[in-house]
Design a protein around this motif. Structure first.
Motif, PDB file in Angstrom:
ATOM      1  N   ASP A  30       0.806  -1.222   0.000  1.00  0.00           N
ATOM      2  CA  ASP A  30       0.000   0.000   0.000  1.00  0.00           C
ATOM      3  C   ASP A  30       0.839   1.273   0.000  1.00  0.00           C
ATOM      4  O   ASP A  30       0.581   2.197  -0.781  1.00  0.00           O
ATOM      5  CB  ASP A  30      -0.930   0.011   1.220  1.00  0.00           C
ATOM      6  CG  ASP A  30      -1.861  -1.183   1.255  1.00  0.00           C
ATOM      7  OD1 ASP A  30      -2.436  -1.510   0.206  1.00  0.00           O
ATOM      8  OD2 ASP A  30      -2.007  -1.788   2.330  1.00  0.00           O
ATOM      9  N   ILE A  31       1.820   1.322   0.887  1.00  0.00           N
ATOM     10  CA  ILE A  31       2.644   2.536   0.982  1.00  0.00           C
ATOM     11  C   ILE A  31       3.518   2.672  -0.257  1.00  0.00           C
ATOM     12  O   ILE A  31       3.660   3.770  -0.814  1.00  0.00           O
ATOM     13  CB  ILE A  31       3.492   2.518   2.266  1.00  0.00           C
ATOM     14  CG1 ILE A  31       2.592   2.379   3.505  1.00  0.00           C
ATOM     15  CG2 ILE A  31       4.351   3.769   2.354  1.00  0.00           C
ATOM     16  CD1 ILE A  31       1.460   3.395   3.592  1.00  0.00           C
ATOM     17  N   LEU A  32       4.071   1.574  -0.724  1.00  0.00           N
ATOM     18  CA  LEU A  32       4.851   1.609  -1.963  1.00  0.00           C
ATOM     19  C   LEU A  32       3.986   2.081  -3.124  1.00  0.00           C
ATOM     20  O   LEU A  32       4.416   2.900  -3.950  1.00  0.00           O
ATOM     21  CB  LEU A  32       5.428   0.226  -2.256  1.00  0.00           C
ATOM     22  CG  LEU A  32       6.190   0.078  -3.581  1.00  0.00           C
ATOM     23  CD1 LEU A  32       7.361   1.054  -3.657  1.00  0.00           C
ATOM     24  CD2 LEU A  32       6.667  -1.361  -3.771  1.00  0.00           C
ATOM     25  N   PHE A  33       2.751   1.587  -3.190  1.00  0.00           N
ATOM     26  CA  PHE A  33       1.815   2.015  -4.235  1.00  0.00           C
ATOM     27  C   PHE A  33       1.590   3.522  -4.172  1.00  0.00           C
ATOM     28  O   PHE A  33       1.641   4.223  -5.192  1.00  0.00           O
ATOM     29  CB  PHE A  33       0.489   1.274  -4.059  1.00  0.00           C
ATOM     30  CG  PHE A  33      -0.639   1.795  -4.904  1.00  0.00           C
ATOM     31  CD1 PHE A  33      -0.627   1.633  -6.279  1.00  0.00           C
ATOM     32  CD2 PHE A  33      -1.707   2.452  -4.313  1.00  0.00           C
ATOM     33  CE1 PHE A  33      -1.676   2.123  -7.061  1.00  0.00           C
ATOM     34  CE2 PHE A  33      -2.755   2.943  -5.084  1.00  0.00           C
ATOM     35  CZ  PHE A  33      -2.739   2.776  -6.460  1.00  0.00           C
ATOM     36  N   GLY A  34       1.349   4.042  -2.966  1.00  0.00           N
ATOM     37  CA  GLY A  34       1.137   5.466  -2.806  1.00  0.00           C
ATOM     38  C   GLY A  34       2.316   6.281  -3.293  1.00  0.00           C
ATOM     39  O   GLY A  34       2.159   7.268  -4.022  1.00  0.00           O
ATOM     40  N   HIS A  35       3.516   5.866  -2.918  1.00  0.00           N
ATOM     41  CA  HIS A  35       4.707   6.579  -3.360  1.00  0.00           C
ATOM     42  C   HIS A  35       4.907   6.447  -4.870  1.00  0.00           C
ATOM     43  O   HIS A  35       5.324   7.406  -5.532  1.00  0.00           O
ATOM     44  CB  HIS A  35       5.929   6.072  -2.604  1.00  0.00           C
ATOM     45  CG  HIS A  35       5.995   6.515  -1.179  1.00  0.00           C
ATOM     46  ND1 HIS A  35       5.832   7.833  -0.791  1.00  0.00           N
ATOM     47  CD2 HIS A  35       6.192   5.824  -0.029  1.00  0.00           C
ATOM     48  CE1 HIS A  35       5.932   7.930   0.513  1.00  0.00           C
ATOM     49  NE2 HIS A  35       6.137   6.729   1.011  1.00  0.00           N
ATOM     50  N   ASN A  36       4.597   5.280  -5.419  1.00  0.00           N
ATOM     51  CA  ASN A  36       4.723   5.083  -6.868  1.00  0.00           C
ATOM     52  C   ASN A  36       3.818   6.038  -7.648  1.00  0.00           C
ATOM     53  O   ASN A  36       4.126   6.430  -8.776  1.00  0.00           O
ATOM     54  CB  ASN A  36       4.368   3.641  -7.245  1.00  0.00           C
ATOM     55  CG  ASN A  36       5.463   2.652  -6.898  1.00  0.00           C
ATOM     56  OD1 ASN A  36       6.596   3.042  -6.625  1.00  0.00           O
ATOM     57  ND2 ASN A  36       5.128   1.372  -6.890  1.00  0.00           N
ATOM     58  N   CYS A  37       2.682   6.375  -7.034  1.00  0.00           N
ATOM     59  CA  CYS A  37       1.705   7.258  -7.691  1.00  0.00           C
ATOM     60  C   CYS A  37       1.930   8.735  -7.382  1.00  0.00           C
ATOM     61  O   CYS A  37       1.285   9.602  -7.983  1.00  0.00           O
ATOM     62  CB  CYS A  37       0.285   6.881  -7.263  1.00  0.00           C
ATOM     63  SG  CYS A  37      -0.270   5.260  -7.808  1.00  0.00           S
ATOM     64  N   GLY A  38       2.819   9.018  -6.438  1.00  0.00           N
ATOM     65  CA  GLY A  38       3.029  10.405  -6.042  1.00  0.00           C
ATOM     66  C   GLY A  38       2.020  10.909  -5.031  1.00  0.00           C
ATOM     67  O   GLY A  38       1.805  12.116  -4.904  1.00  0.00           O
TER      68      GLY A  38
END
Length: 311
Positions: free
Chosen positions: A256-264
């Motif tokens: 989840d957190i990696l996804f958020g960072h990947n999306c900005g």
């Protein structure tokens, strides 16, 4: 340089809390472990989501659940107190179906995964097979001749891999044959979650099954779950959300957190997941090249605690 510890929302001043609440317009939130556990709402969370909506926040539920249809997930959400349209749920099986429909897909799909995948494909008019037990009977050489060689690889235009409690060698054999014999055969997965419910006990996830198949066929599957930022590409392109004004809420750092960072997006980790705080401690204690992508901007013990900050 490694990222500092996340800020605990409960330790912010009232002014800083208001500043934080005003810093985003859209919220994407994971489901299981954040909103509910096994279909039961986490205390106070439906009320927190309602308060955020009352503040004008646009809410989307984004899940890696590959064993339920989007309709099933929506029915679970609405039955336990969440007011959200089905169209605001981002789910991998539905995303796969949309992907195939956009390409006017007309061949068969082989599924390593749940019956829900076949259900959504059938509703979309796409023929598929594979869910359920498939056990090796007799000698492997006889099985290959009778079951594998008899199936035309030209008829199968896609292989979908999801969580499959019935995973067997015959299933892996069929999938590798379809993919290895036809370079044009689509290779897709609902998610790459490797393990579930760690550290209490470990259940091999979709990613564990997928890794073996990717190694066998020598190519990577298209991912339709977090942390792939592509699942939000259309929302961003259409202007329905602005990345720098969006908050991602989750319970798993490396998904989840990696996804958020990947999306900005901004990121918020909740402590209600099966391993949220354990995983956060592990990430903070083992710095590495990718550590900054796993550490959330903010932390809160439960999303239900937001009611104390908003009301």
């Amino acid at each position: 340089m490694f990222k500092n510890n996340p800020k605990n929302l409960l330790e912010l001043t009232k002014t800083d809390t208001e500043k934080w609440l005003n810093s985003f317009d859209t919220i994407l939130t994971d489901c299981d472990g954040v909103l509910w556990h096994e279909g039961i709402a986490i205390d106070g969370v439906p009320e927190a989501i309602a308060l955020l909506k009352a503040r004008g926040k646009q809410i989307y539920f984004v899940t890696n659940n590959g064993i339920k249809t989007r309709r099933d997930i929506w029915q679970t959400a609405t039955s336990i107190g969440y007011d959200i349209p089905e169209t605001r749920i981002i789910a991998p099986i539905h995303a796969i179906v949309e992907y195939l429909q956009a390409r006017n897909f007309r061949k068969k799909v082989y599924i390593i995964g749940a019956e829900a995948i076949r259900q959504e494909l059938t509703e979309a008019g796409i023929e598929s097979f594979g869910p359920g037990p498939d056990i090796l009977q007799g000698k492997l050489s006889d099985y290959i001749a009778q079951q594998v060689a008899a199936q035309s690889t030209d008829e199968v235009g896609a292989v979908i891999v999801g969580f499959d409690e019935h995973i067997t060698f015959p299933k892996m054999l069929k999938a590798s044959n379809f993919l290895g014999s036809n370079a044009a055969c689509l290779f897709m997965t609902t998610n790459t979650d490797a393990v579930h419910r760690y550290p209490e006990f470990r259940i091999p996830g979709t990613g564990a099954l997928l890794s073996a198949l990717e190694t066998t066929v020598g190519r990577k599957a298209l991912q339709f779950g977090k942390p792939n930022p592509g699942i939000c590409e259309e929302l961003i392109k259409s202007g329905r959300l602005v990345a720098e004004r969006t908050l991602m809420i989750g319970d798993v750092c490396k998904v989840d957190i990696l996804f958020g960072h990947n999306c900005g997006f901004q990121t918020l980790l909740v402590g209600t997941g099966h391993n949220s705080e354990y995983e956060l401690d592990e990430v903070l204690q083992t710095p590495g090249e990718n550590q900054r992508y796993y550490v959330p901007d903010f932390f809160i013990p439960s999303l239900g605690n937001l009611t104390e900050l908003i009301s």
